[in-house]
Design a protein around this motif. Structure first.
Motif, PDB file in Angstrom:
ATOM      1  N   GLY A   1       0.821  -1.200   0.000  1.00 47.44           N
ATOM      2  CA  GLY A   1       0.000   0.000   0.000  1.00 47.44           C
ATOM      3  C   GLY A   1       0.855   1.250   0.000  1.00 47.44           C
ATOM      4  N   ILE A   2       0.182   2.395  -0.081  1.00 44.07           N
ATOM      5  CA  ILE A   2       0.896   3.678  -0.093  1.00 44.07           C
ATOM      6  C   ILE A   2       0.288   4.619   0.945  1.00 44.07           C
ATOM      7  CG2 ILE A   2       1.716   3.555  -2.471  1.00 44.07           C
ATOM      8  CD1 ILE A   2      -0.638   5.302  -3.307  1.00 44.07           C
ATOM      9  N   VAL A   3       1.143   5.458   1.505  1.00 42.91           N
ATOM     10  CA  VAL A   3       0.733   6.538   2.395  1.00 42.91           C
ATOM     11  C   VAL A   3       1.252   7.825   1.767  1.00 42.91           C
ATOM     12  CG1 VAL A   3       0.874   7.522   4.709  1.00 42.91           C
ATOM     13  CG2 VAL A   3       0.855   5.025   4.412  1.00 42.91           C
ATOM     14  N   ILE A   4       0.370   8.794   1.577  1.00 45.74           N
ATOM     15  CA  ILE A   4       0.703  10.007   0.833  1.00 45.74           C
ATOM     16  C   ILE A   4       0.585  11.210   1.762  1.00 45.74           C
ATOM     17  CG2 ILE A   4       0.082  11.455  -1.139  1.00 45.74           C
ATOM     18  CD1 ILE A   4      -1.299   8.887  -2.306  1.00 45.74           C
TER      19      ILE A   4
ATOM     20  N   VAL B   1      -4.595   2.502   0.759  1.00 44.20           N
ATOM     21  CA  VAL B   1      -4.224   3.881   0.458  1.00 44.20           C
ATOM     22  C   VAL B   1      -4.589   4.745   1.660  1.00 44.20           C
ATOM     23  CG1 VAL B   1      -4.571   5.882  -1.044  1.00 44.20           C
ATOM     24  CG2 VAL B   1      -4.643   3.567  -2.018  1.00 44.20           C
ATOM     25  N   MET B   2      -3.634   5.520   2.147  1.00 45.77           N
ATOM     26  CA  MET B   2      -3.913   6.537   3.162  1.00 45.77           C
ATOM     27  C   MET B   2      -3.386   7.879   2.674  1.00 45.77           C
ATOM     28  SD  MET B   2      -2.840   6.911   7.195  1.00 45.77           S
ATOM     29  CE  MET B   2      -4.285   6.048   7.844  1.00 45.77           C
TER      30      MET B   2
ATOM     31  N   ILE C   1     -11.163   6.356   1.448  1.00 47.66           N
ATOM     32  CA  ILE C   1      -9.700   6.351   1.541  1.00 47.66           C
ATOM     33  C   ILE C   1      -9.343   6.583   3.000  1.00 47.66           C
ATOM     34  CG2 ILE C   1      -7.585   7.538   0.821  1.00 47.66           C
ATOM     35  CD1 ILE C   1      -9.270   8.563  -1.623  1.00 47.66           C
ATOM     36  N   HIS C   2      -8.417   5.802   3.544  1.00 50.88           N
ATOM     37  CA  HIS C   2      -7.943   6.035   4.905  1.00 50.88           C
ATOM     38  C   HIS C   2      -7.375   7.456   4.979  1.00 50.88           C
ATOM     39  CE1 HIS C   2      -8.267   1.756   6.000  1.00 50.88           C
ATOM     40  NE2 HIS C   2      -7.841   1.527   4.773  1.00 50.88           N
TER      41      HIS C   2
END
Length: 309
Positions: free
Chosen positions: A117-120, A144-145, A182-183
């Motif tokens: 996953g990705i954290v942006i 996705v967060m 979306i988280h």
């Protein structure tokens, strides 16, 4: 939810719930972006508290590809058999580029075989409907967060620290993001110049009205090479730097007022000593957290104890 044994919703338990079959670790990435209050779109010089060098591990350099940064991060953090990773787009504003470039960077990270996953990390004034639609679609299949730098809910503070947006922008972006399932995370700094204790605690009440997954807190730090360091040298009376014990009680007072469904990712952050002027507590993050958890038990306190729906 917080329990008597664990008096707040901690991040490690949250990750175990999302990824029950393996350990998960964030790997920071510098994807080469900037910010609108650095490049002149809004302002120059960035936020008064910010020196982005304090965020980046050695492997995290924009002259390396995202795949190379991830490979080096995996080698750095590899500890458990079958461990997986979240690609953390951390440096600067990671939604501040044309959507086509953003999609390419995110998908390059997600193509890594060990990334789940990705954290942006970004600013609330740097997202648009098309991008959020894309991330919402991505979130149906991958973790996705989006982590928004809110910093304060008080507009005069946001203006004083050259944030370049008001709290209304954070409210709007958080709601738009959460609406797409979306988280969503909010980052707050406790103790910004000019804020009283009552105003700091009011952030908890205002932020608790929003549809957040998690929050990240940290104490005000004075960092070398920032405009805030120059301001402190001229007007130290504007600032209040807490001792570790004072900040622990402030953080507990804060989370007592926080929505009990929120995950608390962290209470504290320690910039490298070569950059940090104040405060200097001499505690590692895990030592600080142990002291805070002990104080929670002593006070018979917990997250959401004074939360008002």
């Amino acid at each position: 939810m917080a329990t008597l044994d664990k008096r707040y919703n901690d991040y490690s338990s949250y990750l175990k719930g999302v990824f029950p079959d393996f350990k998960v670790q964030k790997i920071s990435i510098n994807a080469g972006f900037t910010c609108p209050n650095r490049d002149g779109s809004i302002s120059h010089g960035g936020c008064t508290f910010c020196n982005n060098q304090t965020f980046n591990p050695e492997y995290c350099q924009p002259d390396k590809s995202i795949r190379q940064q991830l490979d080096e991060g995996v080698e750095f953090f590899k500890k458990y058999e079958g461990q997986k990773y979240l690609a953390y787009f951390q440096a600067y504003s990671n939604t501040y580029a044309p959507n086509a470039i953003l999609k390419q960077r995110y998908e390059e990270a997600l193509s890594h075989p060990d990334v789940v996953g990705i954290v942006i990390g970004t600013r609330p004034d740097c997202v648009n409907e098309e991008l959020l639609d894309y991330l919402g679609h991505l979130a149906q299949e991958r973790y996705v967060m989006v982590e928004y730098g809110v910093e304060s809910t008080i507009d005069r503070t946001l203006q004083a620290i050259n944030r370049g947006h008001l709290f209304e922008a954070s409210q709007k972006a958080i709601r738009q993001t959460a609406d797409r399932k979306i988280h969503t995370c909010a980052h707050l700094i406790l103790g910004l110049p000019g804020e009283s204790r009552e105003e700091i605690l009011s952030h908890a009440e205002r932020i608790s009205e929003l549809p957040l997954t998690s929050i990240k807190l940290h104490q005000l730090q004075l960092i070398r090479g920032t405009k805030m360091a120059t301001e402190y040298a001229k007007r130290p009376e504007w600032f209040k730097f807490y001792t570790a014990d004072e900040y622990i009680d402030l953080a507990i007072d804060f989370i007592e007022r926080v929505n009990p469904t929120f995950v608390i990712e962290r209470f504290v952050s320690q910039s490298p000593s070569e950059f940090r002027i104040l405060p200097n507590w001499g505690l590692k993050n895990y030592e600080f957290t142990a002291k805070l958890e002990k104080r929670l038990r002593e006070r018979d306190s917990r997250q959401g104890l004074k939360w008002k729906k």
